[in-house]
Design an enzyme around this catalytic site. Structure first.
Site, PDB file in Angstrom:
ATOM      1  N   SER A 147       0.860  -1.189   0.000  1.00 28.68           N
ATOM      2  CA  SER A 147       0.000   0.000   0.000  1.00 28.68           C
ATOM      3  C   SER A 147       0.891   1.233   0.000  1.00 28.68           C
ATOM      4  CB  SER A 147      -0.848  -0.009   1.277  1.00 28.68           C
ATOM      5  OG  SER A 147      -1.394   1.267   1.502  1.00 28.68           O
ATOM      6  N   TYR A 166      -0.929  -0.286  10.470  1.00 26.10           N
ATOM      7  CA  TYR A 166      -1.089  -0.759   9.083  1.00 26.10           C
ATOM      8  C   TYR A 166       0.077  -0.299   8.224  1.00 26.10           C
ATOM      9  CZ  TYR A 166      -3.230  -1.020   4.389  1.00 26.10           C
ATOM     10  OH  TYR A 166      -3.489  -1.277   3.065  1.00 26.10           O
ATOM     11  N   LYS A 170       2.823  -2.628   6.266  1.00 31.14           N
ATOM     12  CA  LYS A 170       2.913  -2.684   4.796  1.00 31.14           C
ATOM     13  C   LYS A 170       4.329  -2.340   4.325  1.00 31.14           C
ATOM     14  CE  LYS A 170      -1.106  -4.023   3.271  1.00 31.14           C
ATOM     15  NZ  LYS A 170      -1.258  -5.231   2.449  1.00 31.14           N
TER      16      LYS A 170
HETATM   17  N1  LIG Z   1      -8.640  -0.874  -1.583  1.00 35.54           N
HETATM   18  C1  LIG Z   1      -7.617  -0.020  -1.540  1.00 35.54           C
HETATM   19  O1  LIG Z   1      -7.760   1.194  -1.836  1.00 35.54           O
HETATM   20  C2  LIG Z   1      -6.246  -0.498  -1.170  1.00 35.54           C
HETATM   21  C3  LIG Z   1      -5.213   0.474  -1.121  1.00 35.54           C
HETATM   22  C4  LIG Z   1      -3.938   0.053  -0.791  1.00 35.54           C
HETATM   23  C5  LIG Z   1      -3.688  -1.301  -0.542  1.00 35.54           C
HETATM   24  N2  LIG Z   1      -4.708  -2.205  -0.588  1.00 35.54           N
HETATM   25  C6  LIG Z   1      -4.361  -3.600  -0.337  1.00 35.54           C
HETATM   26  O2  LIG Z   1      -5.062  -4.438  -1.232  1.00 35.54           O
HETATM   27  C7  LIG Z   1      -5.267  -5.712  -0.626  1.00 35.54           C
HETATM   28  C8  LIG Z   1      -6.716  -6.129  -0.798  1.00 35.54           C
HETATM   29  O3  LIG Z   1      -7.547  -5.170  -0.185  1.00 35.54           O
HETATM   30  P1  LIG Z   1      -9.071  -4.945  -0.609  1.00 35.54           P
HETATM   31  O4  LIG Z   1      -9.240  -3.488  -0.710  1.00 35.54           O
HETATM   32  O5  LIG Z   1      -9.443  -5.817  -1.749  1.00 35.54           O
HETATM   33  O6  LIG Z   1      -9.794  -5.435   0.730  1.00 35.54           O
HETATM   34  P2  LIG Z   1     -11.165  -6.224   0.981  1.00 35.54           P
HETATM   35  O7  LIG Z   1     -12.163  -5.862  -0.039  1.00 35.54           O
HETATM   36  O8  LIG Z   1     -11.462  -6.004   2.418  1.00 35.54           O
HETATM   37  O9  LIG Z   1     -10.746  -7.747   0.755  1.00 35.54           O
HETATM   38  C9  LIG Z   1      -9.794  -8.334   1.577  1.00 35.54           C
HETATM   39  C10 LIG Z   1      -9.694  -9.795   1.231  1.00 35.54           C
HETATM   40  O10 LIG Z   1      -8.656 -10.384   2.038  1.00 35.54           O
HETATM   41  C11 LIG Z   1      -9.215 -11.509   2.698  1.00 35.54           C
HETATM   42  N3  LIG Z   1      -8.536 -11.769   3.946  1.00 35.54           N
HETATM   43  C12 LIG Z   1      -8.307 -10.901   4.969  1.00 35.54           C
HETATM   44  N4  LIG Z   1      -7.654 -11.519   5.948  1.00 35.54           N
HETATM   45  C13 LIG Z   1      -7.467 -12.802   5.552  1.00 35.54           C
HETATM   46  C14 LIG Z   1      -6.859 -13.928   6.132  1.00 35.54           C
HETATM   47  N5  LIG Z   1      -6.312 -13.877   7.344  1.00 35.54           N
HETATM   48  N6  LIG Z   1      -6.829 -15.092   5.424  1.00 35.54           N
HETATM   49  C15 LIG Z   1      -7.381 -15.148   4.197  1.00 35.54           C
HETATM   50  N7  LIG Z   1      -7.985 -14.111   3.590  1.00 35.54           N
HETATM   51  C16 LIG Z   1      -8.025 -12.961   4.270  1.00 35.54           C
HETATM   52  C17 LIG Z   1     -10.678 -11.170   2.893  1.00 35.54           C
HETATM   53  O11 LIG Z   1     -11.404 -12.342   3.171  1.00 35.54           O
HETATM   54  P3  LIG Z   1     -12.770 -12.351   4.060  1.00 35.54           P
HETATM   55  O12 LIG Z   1     -13.901 -12.190   3.074  1.00 35.54           O
HETATM   56  O13 LIG Z   1     -12.740 -13.681   4.712  1.00 35.54           O
HETATM   57  O14 LIG Z   1     -12.700 -11.200   5.017  1.00 35.54           O
HETATM   58  C18 LIG Z   1     -10.981 -10.562   1.527  1.00 35.54           C
HETATM   59  O15 LIG Z   1     -11.150 -11.555   0.556  1.00 35.54           O
HETATM   60  C19 LIG Z   1      -4.813  -5.580   0.822  1.00 35.54           C
HETATM   61  O16 LIG Z   1      -3.541  -6.147   0.960  1.00 35.54           O
HETATM   62  C20 LIG Z   1      -4.763  -4.088   1.052  1.00 35.54           C
HETATM   63  O17 LIG Z   1      -3.807  -3.700   2.013  1.00 35.54           O
HETATM   64  C21 LIG Z   1      -5.975  -1.834  -0.892  1.00 35.54           C
END
Ligand SMILES: NC(=O)c1ccc[n+]([C@@H]2O[C@H](COP(=O)([O-])OP(=O)(O)OC[C@H]3O[C@@H](n4cnc5c(N)ncnc54)[C@H](OP(=O)(O)O)[C@@H]3O)[C@@H](O)[C@H]2O)c1
Length: 266
Positions: A147, A166, A170
Site C-alpha cells: 500500500s 497498518y 505494509k
Molecule cells: N482498496 C484499496 O484502496 C487499497 C489500497 C492500498 C492497498 N490495498 C491492499 O489491497 C489488498 C486487498 O484489499 P481490498 O481493498 O481488496 O480489501 P477487501 O475488499 O477487504 O478484501 C480483503 C480480502 O482479504 C481476505 N482476507 C483478509 N484476511 C485474511 C486472512 N487472514 N486469510 C485469508 N484471507 C483474508 C478477505 O477475506 P474475508 O472475506 O474472509 O474477510 C478478503 O477476501 C490488501 O492487501 C490491502 O492492504 C488496498
C-alpha cells in the site's frame, strides 16, 4: 498451464484477480480463502469456470499451509507459477497518530502487532510453505500487495500521520519481499511488492466512516498527487497490476512499485 495462487480471494482486489485470471482458460487459479462465510460470489464464479479451485486455508498456521501446498501440488502438477499475497489486516484506531497512544499503551500493542502478524509474519509463512512449488514453476514470481501507506515518501509528502500499525506493517512486508528477491535471485525467482492504487472495495469504503471522510482522504492523497480524482475500480487496478507483474524480471525484482509500474501511487 500457468498457475496462480491468490491469497485472500473472496472479495475486492483478490476476487478480481481470480476473475480476470480465470477468464483465460489457459490459467489455473487457486483461490485461497480463510472461510466460506463470504465466499458466495467466488463459489458462483468457480461453478462456471473449471480452472478455479477454491481452497480454505489458514495463513497463520504453517502446518495447514503445507497441507494447502500439497493440494495445490496435486491439482497443479507439482508446481506453482505465481503467488499473490493479497490478504491483510488493517486494525482499529486507524485515526490515531503515534502520540495519541500515550496512556493507551495496551491498545497500541494490539494495534501494532496484529497488522504485523497478518501483513508480515503470515506472508513469510505463506511464501515458505509454497516455495518448493514456486521453484518448480515456469514463471517463478512472488507478489505482495502492499500500500502507499507503506511508502516513506508518500507518508512524508501527504503528511499522513495516522494508520500507524497498518502503514508500518505494509512497509515491513515490502522489505520482506526485497529480502526474498535477494535470497532467491540466483534461482530465478522474482519477488515484487505492488500497490493497487486507491480502489473501490469494502476495505476502502470502510475507511469512509463519516460524511466528510471521503474529502479528508482525497485531500491527503492530493498532497501527493493533485490530480487524484477518486477511487479506481478493482477491474482497472488488477488489469494494471497484471501488466506490471507480466513485466517483472531481474531488473525490477525486489522493488515496491505502483499499479502503474512506477512510484506514482495514484
Ligand atoms: N482498496 C484499496 O484502496 C487499497 C489500497 C492500498 C492497498 N490495498 C491492499 O489491497 C489488498 C486487498 O484489499 P481490498 O481493498 O481488496 O480489501 P477487501 O475488499 O477487504 O478484501 C480483503 C480480502 O482479504 C481476505 N482476507 C483478509 N484476511 C485474511 C486472512 N487472514 N486469510 C485469508 N484471507 C483474508 C478477505 O477475506 P474475508 O472475506 O474472509 O474477510 C478478503 O477476501 C490488501 O492487501 C490491502 O492492504 C488496498
Amino acid at each position: 498451464m500457468p498457475s496462480w495462487a491468490i491469497v485472500g480471494a473472496t472479495r475486492g482486489i483478490g476476487f478480481e484477480y481470480v476473475n480476470q485470471l480465470s477468464s483465460d482458460a489457459k490459467n489455473e487459479v487457486f483461490a485461497l480463502i480463510r472461510s466460506q462465510k463470504t465466499a458466495g460470489p467466488l463459489n458462483e464464479l468457480a461453478a462456471s469456470r473449471k480452472n478455479i479451485h477454491v481452497l480454505e486455508t489458514d495463513i497463520g498456521n504453517p502446518t495447514k499451509l503445507k497441507e494447502t501446498a500439497g493440494e495445490i501440488g496435486s491439482i497443479g502438477g507439482g508446481k506453482l507459477d505465481v503467488l499473490v499475497y493479497n490478504a491483510f489486516f488493517h486494525g482499529d484506531s486507524a485515526e490515531l497518530s503515534p502520540s495519541a497512544f500515550a496512556g493507551r499503551e495496551e491498545e497500541l500493542e494490539n494495534y501494532f502487532f496484529e497488522p504485523l502478524k497478518v501483513n508480515v509474519l503470515h506472508l513469510i509463512h505463506t511464501v515458505n510453505a509454497f516455495l518448493s512449488l514456486i521453484k518448480k514453476g515456469m514463471e517463478r514470481k512472488i507478489i505482495y500487495i502492499s500500500s502507499p501507506s507503506g511508502d516513506l515518501e508518500f507518508n512524508r509528502v501527504s503528511e499522513l500521520s495516522t494508520a500507524v500499525g497498518y502503514s508500518i506493517s505494509k512497509a515491513a512486508g515490502a522489505l520482506v519481499m526485497t529480502k526474498y528477491a535477494s535470497e532467491l535471485k540466483s534461482e530465478g525467482i522474482r519477488a515484487l511488492s505492488i500497490s493497487p492504487g486507491w480502489v473501490e472495495t469494502d476495505a476502502a469504503k470502510d475507511l469512509i466512516t463519516s460524511p466528510g471522510a471521503f474529502e479528508v482522504i482525497l485531500s491527503t492523497l492530493r498532497k501527493y498527487n493533485p490530480n487524484v480524482k477518486g477511487m479506481i475500480s478493482p477491474k482497472e487496478s488488477v488489469e494494471s497490476m497484471l501488466s506490471v507483474i507480466k513485466g517483472l524480471d531481474e531488473s525490477t525484482s525486489g522493488k515496491f512499485l505502483s499499479h502503474k509500474g512506477n512510484l506514482e501511487w495514484f
